[in-house]
Design a protein around this motif. Structure first.
Motif, PDB file in Angstrom:
ATOM      1  N   ILE B 334       0.836  -1.208   0.000  1.00 20.04           N
ATOM      2  CA  ILE B 334       0.000   0.000   0.000  1.00 20.04           C
ATOM      3  C   ILE B 334       0.865   1.251   0.000  1.00 20.04           C
ATOM      4  O   ILE B 334       0.694   2.159  -0.815  1.00 20.04           O
ATOM      5  N   VAL B 335       1.827   1.273   0.926  1.00 20.29           N
ATOM      6  CA  VAL B 335       2.619   2.475   1.118  1.00 20.29           C
ATOM      7  C   VAL B 335       3.492   2.770  -0.095  1.00 20.29           C
ATOM      8  O   VAL B 335       3.578   3.901  -0.572  1.00 20.29           O
ATOM      9  N   LYS B 336       4.112   1.724  -0.633  1.00 20.97           N
ATOM     10  CA  LYS B 336       5.068   1.953  -1.716  1.00 20.97           C
ATOM     11  C   LYS B 336       4.370   2.406  -2.989  1.00 20.97           C
ATOM     12  O   LYS B 336       4.814   3.352  -3.630  1.00 20.97           O
ATOM     13  N   ALA B 337       3.258   1.756  -3.310  1.00 16.68           N
ATOM     14  CA  ALA B 337       2.515   2.191  -4.501  1.00 16.68           C
ATOM     15  C   ALA B 337       2.105   3.643  -4.328  1.00 16.68           C
ATOM     16  O   ALA B 337       2.212   4.454  -5.251  1.00 16.68           O
ATOM     17  N   ASN B 338       1.682   3.992  -3.116  1.00 13.74           N
ATOM     18  CA  ASN B 338       1.221   5.348  -2.860  1.00 13.74           C
ATOM     19  C   ASN B 338       2.337   6.368  -3.046  1.00 13.74           C
ATOM     20  O   ASN B 338       2.138   7.425  -3.639  1.00 13.74           O
ATOM     21  N   LEU B 339       3.543   6.049  -2.555  1.00 14.51           N
ATOM     22  CA  LEU B 339       4.661   6.987  -2.695  1.00 14.51           C
ATOM     23  C   LEU B 339       4.979   7.236  -4.168  1.00 14.51           C
ATOM     24  O   LEU B 339       5.272   8.353  -4.576  1.00 14.51           O
ATOM     25  N   PHE B 340       4.897   6.169  -4.967  1.00 10.94           N
ATOM     26  CA  PHE B 340       5.145   6.360  -6.398  1.00 10.94           C
ATOM     27  C   PHE B 340       4.067   7.234  -7.022  1.00 10.94           C
ATOM     28  O   PHE B 340       4.361   8.070  -7.882  1.00 10.94           O
ATOM     29  N   PHE B 341       2.820   7.037  -6.580  1.00 17.76           N
ATOM     30  CA  PHE B 341       1.742   7.894  -7.100  1.00 17.76           C
ATOM     31  C   PHE B 341       2.030   9.365  -6.786  1.00 17.76           C
ATOM     32  O   PHE B 341       1.890  10.236  -7.648  1.00 17.76           O
ATOM     33  N   VAL B 342       2.467   9.613  -5.535  1.00 17.59           N
ATOM     34  CA  VAL B 342       2.773  10.995  -5.145  1.00 17.59           C
ATOM     35  C   VAL B 342       3.913  11.540  -6.015  1.00 17.59           C
ATOM     36  O   VAL B 342       3.846  12.668  -6.506  1.00 17.59           O
ATOM     37  N   ALA B 343       4.935  10.692  -6.223  1.00 17.26           N
ATOM     38  CA  ALA B 343       6.049  11.127  -7.064  1.00 17.26           C
ATOM     39  C   ALA B 343       5.562  11.512  -8.452  1.00 17.26           C
ATOM     40  O   ALA B 343       6.038  12.477  -9.054  1.00 17.26           O
ATOM     41  N   GLY B 344       4.565  10.759  -8.956  1.00 18.10           N
ATOM     42  CA  GLY B 344       4.018  11.052 -10.274  1.00 18.10           C
ATOM     43  C   GLY B 344       3.338  12.401 -10.316  1.00 18.10           C
ATOM     44  O   GLY B 344       3.510  13.175 -11.264  1.00 18.10           O
ATOM     45  N   VAL B 345       2.562  12.716  -9.287  1.00 19.01           N
ATOM     46  CA  VAL B 345       1.882  14.014  -9.255  1.00 19.01           C
ATOM     47  C   VAL B 345       2.908  15.134  -9.137  1.00 19.01           C
ATOM     48  O   VAL B 345       2.801  16.170  -9.807  1.00 19.01           O
ATOM     49  N   ALA B 346       3.936  14.898  -8.291  1.00 19.48           N
ATOM     50  CA  ALA B 346       4.984  15.909  -8.140  1.00 19.48           C
ATOM     51  C   ALA B 346       5.660  16.174  -9.474  1.00 19.48           C
ATOM     52  O   ALA B 346       5.918  17.321  -9.846  1.00 19.48           O
ATOM     53  N   LYS B 347       5.893  15.098 -10.230  1.00 22.12           N
ATOM     54  CA  LYS B 347       6.521  15.254 -11.536  1.00 22.12           C
ATOM     55  C   LYS B 347       5.614  16.068 -12.460  1.00 22.12           C
ATOM     56  O   LYS B 347       6.063  16.945 -13.188  1.00 22.12           O
ATOM     57  N   ARG B 348       4.342  15.761 -12.391  1.00 22.72           N
ATOM     58  CA  ARG B 348       3.383  16.422 -13.269  1.00 22.72           C
ATOM     59  C   ARG B 348       3.336  17.934 -13.021  1.00 22.72           C
ATOM     60  O   ARG B 348       3.348  18.720 -13.972  1.00 22.72           O
ATOM     61  N   ILE B 349       3.306  18.336 -11.725  1.00 17.96           N
ATOM     62  CA  ILE B 349       3.146  19.772 -11.482  1.00 17.96           C
ATOM     63  C   ILE B 349       4.479  20.506 -11.370  1.00 17.96           C
ATOM     64  O   ILE B 349       4.551  21.688 -11.674  1.00 17.96           O
ATOM     65  N   ALA B 350       5.534  19.795 -10.942  1.00 14.07           N
ATOM     66  CA  ALA B 350       6.808  20.500 -10.787  1.00 14.07           C
ATOM     67  C   ALA B 350       7.748  20.237 -11.950  1.00 14.07           C
ATOM     68  O   ALA B 350       8.781  20.870 -12.061  1.00 14.07           O
ATOM     69  N   SER B 352       9.579  17.457 -12.958  1.00 18.11           N
ATOM     70  CA  SER B 352      10.670  16.490 -12.995  1.00 18.11           C
ATOM     71  C   SER B 352      10.614  15.600 -11.762  1.00 18.11           C
ATOM     72  O   SER B 352       9.841  15.853 -10.832  1.00 18.11           O
ATOM     73  N   THR B 353      11.417  14.534 -11.762  1.00 20.24           N
ATOM     74  CA  THR B 353      11.584  13.766 -10.529  1.00 20.24           C
ATOM     75  C   THR B 353      13.004  13.945  -9.994  1.00 20.24           C
ATOM     76  O   THR B 353      13.344  13.423  -8.948  1.00 20.24           O
ATOM     77  N   GLU B 354      13.847  14.668 -10.749  1.00 22.45           N
ATOM     78  CA  GLU B 354      15.187  15.042 -10.267  1.00 22.45           C
ATOM     79  C   GLU B 354      15.021  15.980  -9.078  1.00 22.45           C
ATOM     80  O   GLU B 354      14.380  17.026  -9.208  1.00 22.45           O
ATOM     81  N   LEU B 355      15.585  15.638  -7.927  1.00 26.99           N
ATOM     82  CA  LEU B 355      15.333  16.455  -6.741  1.00 26.99           C
ATOM     83  C   LEU B 355      15.892  17.865  -6.883  1.00 26.99           C
ATOM     84  O   LEU B 355      15.344  18.816  -6.342  1.00 26.99           O
TER      85      LEU B 355
END
Lengths: 139, 499
Positions: B334-350, B352-355
């Motif tokens: 549950i947790v890991k899939a969720n973190l990837f989902f969050v990363a996806g949204v972050a990529k979409r609005i910001a 990139s996934t490069e920190l």
């Protein structure tokens, strides 16, 4: 490269291979044969045609998208397995129907295993042709 | 004879066929959604049956075990199927907001459903060779998903992924062949009895190690994990989320199944290998995560370190240890899939996934920041979230056996997990965006925003529920662990005889 010998023999062989593939499919219930090998033989017919003519020609002759056919085959095989549920038996238990059965006449036995094999035939046939068409198109 | 065992395999299979045939029209994705919802419903029915009866089994084609293929569900299989359906549903909903039409027309939804077929099949089968077949189904579908779209980066990751996984399958198949050679059966319940009569125990241990290597590659265990961080950050986020949630867990599940049911004669040898590998896996994973600078790469390395905890629970081989492993397995998906989902949204609005190239998420998207905190803290093991209980049980199990070093490393790895989570927080959420962009959730069109946020909220809620009301889940894990340690009911249900 066009070869007169190849194109001429292909005309004969394609029909022969397709008939033979259906023969192998139907024979498979109790004897060597079946959907997998039948599908391979059937696919060979179209591969030969692809080599002799062209990918476009072969695709036109096939009329349907081979990838759709492969997936449909998986569906047919699955439904054949599900048919056991109608008789209240576990998944994939073979079911027998007797066409035109009457007193003293057993009729024509048809089993759900045959439909499973037809599904396998379609899946293999479609799958192989999807690959071959894709590979030929790259060149 | 229960048909409930068949539905979790047949439903996604038929959904795959239908959504493939309609892949060119919007109907395809709705079929996929409907099919996955149905799968969730069917898996809950299966679960309630398993809770009632303990273990249920069905003989395919009416061939009695051990000659035919048996489908079995005990508590562990049951809960894994439910969690697969939940993750599948979350991924399908998420994909509505992420996957472009081009990928859908290439058959994205069909491949996703085939992946679910493979995963559910692997959890439900009671036959080793059948397990191999489901692994292949999974491998084909996951390779398809990984390279779908065919960018250079994806193909690079995909080739590494498929090569290493093929080596693992060859190892698995060789092990199966040898095991069949010395016992003459591949039904897992029957194997439990048959291996007791094998005289050549040395060969048996060698086979056990082969299985360990095969499943170790799948589970991303040290030192066989390199394929995971090499490939998980390349595909669309929906794909990496379901991979991160489910694929490695199938490897862990298989390890748990085979190393409790079949290979339990030389525990001193096999399970101590597992123990130390688990510890090293935990450490390397978290150190790798600390060294990375990409959102999804950090998360990928975390999968590895968390896999260590699960295998540690199995390796301790006590009721408490296995209970922790079961709890961990469910929590982590549950947790890991969720973190990837969050990363996806972050990529979409910001963007990139490069920190180093993102920022400002806390100021402009506080909801997302909050929704990141829940799974991130849960992963690190903060009370009262689900990860706390998972870590607590595993560490307690180690302490009970006086394994101070192991328990200490487990806690230290938890601390390092927080460190790398703070790194994400400190780079992506806290400071301003380096390009001056204001990443707002409202920038995403309404329909897409709903599709992206809904699974994140639902999974975060699930994490909180498990964390706040752990009682029933802990009791459940205890029962599941009991079944793993004493498989007599399992064997009786499959073979229909008293072992």
């Amino acid at each position: 490269m066009q070869s007169l010998i190849l194109t001429t023999t292909t005309r004969l062989l394609v029909a022969l291979l397709l008939v033979f593939s259906v023969y192998a499919l139907l024979r498979g219930h109790n004897l060597p044969g079946g959907g997998f090998i039948g599908g391979l033989i059937g696919a060979t017919a179209f591969i030969l045609y692809t080599i002799a003519a062209s990918v476009d020609e072969a695709q036109r002759a096939l009329r349907v998208d081979p990838a759709n056919m492969a997936m449909l085959g998986v569906g047919v095989a699955g439904l054949a397995g599900l048919s056991a549920g109608l008789a209240g038996q576990p998944f994939f238990t073979g079911q027998w129907f007797f066409l035109f059965a009457s007193e003293g006449n057993e009729g024509i036995p048809i089993s759900s295993v045959l439909f499973f094999d037809i599904g396998v035939y379609m899946a293999v046939f479609g799958g192989i042709l999807t690959l071959v068409f894709a590979l030929e198109q790259e060149i | 004879m229960s048909w409930l065992l068949v539905y979790p395999i047949v439903i996604p299979m038929m959904t795959a066929v239908a959504s493939y045939l309609f892949r060119k029209s919007p109907a395809g994705r709705w079929i996929s959604l409907a099919g996955t919802t149905l799968l969730l419903f069917a898996s809950c029915l299966l679960m309630s049956d398993v809770l009632d009866q303990g273990v249920i089994a069905a003989q395919m084609s009416n061939w009695d075990a051990p000659f035919g293929i048996t489908l079995v569900a005990d508590l562990l299989s049951g809960v894994m199927v439910v969690i697969t359906a939940i993750t599948g549903l979350a991924t399908v909903v998420y994909s509505f907001g992420e996957i472009p039409k081009r990928l859908e027309q290439l058959g994205f939804h069909a491949l996703l459903q085939v992946l679910l077929v493979g995963v559910c099949g692997a959890f439900l089968t009671g036959d080793l060779f059948n397990l191999y077949v489901w692994f292949e189904v999974m491998l084909i579908a996951s390779f398809g998903l990984l390279v779908l779209g065919g960018s250079r980066e994806q193909l690079d990751g995909g080739i590494k992924y498929v090569t290493l996984n093929l080596i693992s399958t060859i190892m698995f198949l060789t092990g199966i062949g040898l095991l069949y050679g010395i016992t003459g059966t591949l039904n897992m319940a029957d194997l439990h009895l048959a291996v007791r009569e094998v005289e050549n125990t040395g060969l048996l241990t060698a086979i056990a190690v082969m299985f360990m290597v095969a499943f170790g590659v799948k589970a991303a265990m040290f030192p066989l994990f390199f394929w995971l961080p090499a490939s998980y950050h390349t595909p669309p986020v929906a794909v990496s989320a379901i991979f991160a949630g489910l694929l490695t867990k199938v490897g862990v599940y298989s390890l748990m199944r085979t190393f409790t049911l079949i290979f339990d004669q030389d525990i001193a040898f096999t399970h101590s290998i597992l123990l130390w590998l688990a510890v090293i896996t935990m450490i390397t994973g978290v150190l790798g995560a600390a060294a990375m600078n990409d959102f999804r790469r950090i998360l990928s390395f975390h999968i590895i370190s968390q896999i260590g905890y699960m295998i540690l629970g199995l390796a301790l081989y006590t009721p408490l240890g296995l209970m922790g492993a079961v709890f961990y397995l469910v929590h982590h998906i549950i947790v890991k899939a969720n973190l990837f989902f969050v990363a996806g949204v972050a990529k979409r609005i910001a963007g990139s996934t490069e920190l180093s190239r993102i920022g400002g998420l806390y100021a402009h998207a506080p909801v997302l920041a909050f929704l990141f905190l829940i799974p991130a803290f849960s992963l690190a093991g903060f009370p009262p979230l689900s990860g706390f209980w998972a870590k607590f049980i595993v560490v307690k199990a180690a302490l009970d056996l006086d394994m101070w070093v192991v328990a200490g490393i487990g806690l230290a790895v938890g601390l390092l997990t927080i460190f790398s989570m703070t790194k994400i927080w400190g780079a992506a959420f806290w400071p301003d965006h380096p390009d001056g962009i204001k990443p707002r959730l409202s920038d995403i069109p309404m329909g897409h925003r709903m599709a992206l946020m809904l699974p994140i909220v639902a999974l975060a809620a699930l994490t909180c529920i498990i964390g706040l009301f752990p009682e029933p889940f802990v009791q459940f894990a205890e029962r599941a662990a009991g079944q793993l340690l004493d498989p007599s009911v399992y064997i009786q249900t499959v073979l229909g005889v008293q072992p």
